[in-house]
Design a protein around this motif. Sequence first.
Motif, PDB file in Angstrom:
ATOM      1  N   SER A  35       6.192   3.555   8.986  1.00 45.08           N
ATOM      2  CA  SER A  35       5.282   4.458   9.155  1.00 45.08           C
ATOM      3  C   SER A  35       4.963   4.620  10.852  1.00 45.08           C
ATOM      4  O   SER A  35       5.005   4.356  11.946  1.00 45.08           O
ATOM      5  CB  SER A  35       3.714   4.467   8.677  1.00 45.08           C
ATOM      6  OG  SER A  35       2.485   5.237   9.144  1.00 45.08           O
ATOM      7  N   THR A  68       0.178  -3.475   4.122  1.00 52.04           N
ATOM      8  CA  THR A  68       1.415  -2.369   4.837  1.00 52.04           C
ATOM      9  C   THR A  68       2.119  -3.601   6.329  1.00 52.04           C
ATOM     10  O   THR A  68       2.579  -3.155   6.440  1.00 52.04           O
ATOM     11  CB  THR A  68       1.204  -1.674   5.817  1.00 52.04           C
ATOM     12  OG1 THR A  68       0.114  -1.679   6.194  1.00 52.04           O
ATOM     13  CG2 THR A  68       1.055  -0.849   4.340  1.00 52.04           C
ATOM     14  N   THR A 107       0.466  -1.122   0.031  1.00 53.77           N
ATOM     15  CA  THR A 107       0.477   0.097   0.039  1.00 53.77           C
ATOM     16  C   THR A 107       0.855   1.107  -0.025  1.00 53.77           C
ATOM     17  O   THR A 107       0.579   1.772  -0.624  1.00 53.77           O
ATOM     18  CB  THR A 107      -1.485  -0.338   1.134  1.00 53.77           C
ATOM     19  OG1 THR A 107      -1.187  -0.856   1.093  1.00 53.77           O
ATOM     20  CG2 THR A 107      -2.403   0.895   0.806  1.00 53.77           C
TER      21      THR A 107
HETATM   22  C1  VG1 Z   1      -3.080   1.283   5.915  1.00 50.24           C
HETATM   23  C2  VG1 Z   1      -4.080   1.824   5.775  1.00 50.24           C
HETATM   24  C3  VG1 Z   1      -3.497   2.518   4.441  1.00 50.24           C
HETATM   25  C4  VG1 Z   1      -2.391   3.973   4.409  1.00 50.24           C
HETATM   26  C5  VG1 Z   1      -1.518   3.085   4.634  1.00 50.24           C
HETATM   27  C6  VG1 Z   1      -0.170   3.463   5.129  1.00 50.24           C
HETATM   28  O1  VG1 Z   1      -2.877  -0.059   4.136  1.00 50.24           O
HETATM   29  O2  VG1 Z   1      -5.028   1.316   6.137  1.00 50.24           O
HETATM   30  O3  VG1 Z   1      -4.829   3.813   4.517  1.00 50.24           O
HETATM   31  O4  VG1 Z   1      -3.107   4.637   3.250  1.00 50.24           O
HETATM   32  O5  VG1 Z   1      -1.881   2.120   6.042  1.00 50.24           O
HETATM   33  O6  VG1 Z   1      -0.656   4.745   5.464  1.00 50.24           O
HETATM   34  P1  VG1 Z   1      -3.159  -0.879   4.773  1.00 50.24           P
HETATM   35  O7  VG1 Z   1      -3.309  -1.507   3.593  1.00 50.24           O
HETATM   36  O8  VG1 Z   1      -1.963  -1.553   5.861  1.00 50.24           O
HETATM   37  O9  VG1 Z   1      -4.513  -1.550   5.395  1.00 50.24           O
HETATM   38  V1  VG1 Z   1       1.304   5.142   6.572  1.00 50.24           V
HETATM   39  O10 VG1 Z   1       0.388   6.239   7.734  1.00 50.24           O
HETATM   40  O11 VG1 Z   1       1.701   3.594   6.067  1.00 50.24           O
HETATM   41  O12 VG1 Z   1       1.955   5.181   5.528  1.00 50.24           O
END
Ligand code: VG1
Length: 542
Positions: free
Chosen positions: A112, A487, A17
């Motif tokens: 993150s 992620t 993501t």
């Molecule tokens: C998660 C969130 C998503 C966000 C991504 C990156 O992804 O659900 O909304 O954009 O993290 O955020 P996933 O695929 O695990 O649901 V960050 O703050 O990690 O840059």
Amino acid sequence: MIKTNAISPFPDQKPGTSGLRKKVPVFQQPGYTEAFIQSVFDSLSGFEGATLVIGGDGRYYNREVIQTAIRMAAGNGFGRVLVGRGGILSTPAASHLIRKNAAFGGLVLSASHNPGGPSEDFGIKYNVANGGPAPEKITDAIFARSQVIDRYLIADFDAVDLDRTGASEAGGMTIEVVDPVADYADLMETLFDFDAIRAFIAGGFRVTFDAMHAVTGPYAREILVRRLGADPDLVINAAPLEDFGGHHPDPNLVHAKALYDTMMGPDAPDFGAASDGDGDRNLIIGKGVFVTPSDSLAMLAANAHLAPGYRDGLKGIARSMPTSGAADRVAEKLGVEMHETPTGWKFFGNLLDAGRCTICGEESAGTGSDHVREKDGLWAVLLWLNILAARQQSVLEIVEDHWAEYGRTYYSRHDYEAVDTDRANQLMNALEQKLDQLAGTEADGLTVERADSFTYHDPIDGSVSRNQGIRIFFDGGSRLVFRLSGTGTSGATLRVYMERHEPDPAHHSQETQDALAPVILAAEALAGIREWTGRDAPTVIT
Ligand code: VG1
Ligand code: CO
């Protein structure tokens, strides 16, 4: 001198993501980091002599990778790198630096909200010239390249002193170590009425901010304390640590529980906020009231015109698919476009560049606008403060007014973390198999109106992204979404998103999980979560 080093491909370098995220020991395998960075460079063209921005959230292994990335940028022919002092750049600050300096792109080093440390997470993401995460077209090319890569190019010079700002030359390239905060803080001053916020705070409005030992500490000190006069003792955990003090720098009700407890306590400040590891997420809690991220997006959009940067109104609003429909009601009222995109900020870039939306948001505590091309935690905090100062009201008053006008959208996400990958895929496949037959059937008391697997057609470049989550709509307007995280770094994470709109103010003070109970039961009935995951309850409820 530039060296060409032979390497073999690693099979697992598919960006998720938000870039490539793996455990630190994975990145530490000989050649692993280099193979990925070289795959990024090999997927791009035309950067000879151009500028590359490099920075990260300060987690463990950040400094080592930054040194490697600088030498590889020189080895590949970039003309200049801009790197944050100490190797630090919040994700939104990196996005701003790319835009402000008309850079070719940037490497943003972060995992993150995931924990940091020698056996925890690390990540590398490539951002393009608009300052936003590379679109899927590029991340697909990076992965394809990583599968056949056989060499990387690296210049040979001594480690750069990251702790002193200033320019130097090495490997035929200019290296500028820049203040990570100043440009970003100046940008915020152009968007918000700092005088009004300062006066509001001076008048006794108490603000607390939890930087979670992550990247936003220095930004919060400069902006909230130095420029806006907030009480320094209420800006907590403000020193970035490589392991975030052993915590998850994830601003939600589980990992920012201490802040939540403070805000619900007897001597609560008026406004509480937190941000994540790389500074792109935000948690907003008023005295005695938690604002869900989906609601926050709707409330910010409805009130944005009160801030100078948005005085002329919004061009449109965009939200990720799993985010609640609260913002849709605002867009309807404002008479502006509403866009629904797949999860991940990379899908907002085209809409923002084309002027089709001004404010974007995700249910995962990400909100932002066209000022950069990433979500932006402190931006959301400042927009809230600007709105509060302009309306001279409490968070609770603004929230209750909003619900009275638009209805309340009860919303929650249940995460099942680190479940067996095969079982998680089987759960999703089993659901997918029966999607066509669900309409009209009953799931523990709720009747399914329609169900599908979300496909996004980008209205700007025509690209199509399939399999972006399973949506189930019920009679009466409730909705359920299932998707697997892109992620996580251990096993699979199943995310189940639930929402229910309640127009009647007489029913606006229910406890969220109670208000959503029928949808939660329907989720179990439809997907058999307990059986597939072997779990009795979610790991995290937000
Ligand atoms: C998660 C969130 C998503 C966000 C991504 C990156 O992804 O659900 O909304 O954009 O993290 O955020 P996933 O695929 O695990 O649901 V960050 O703050 O990690 O840059
Ligand atoms: Co983040």
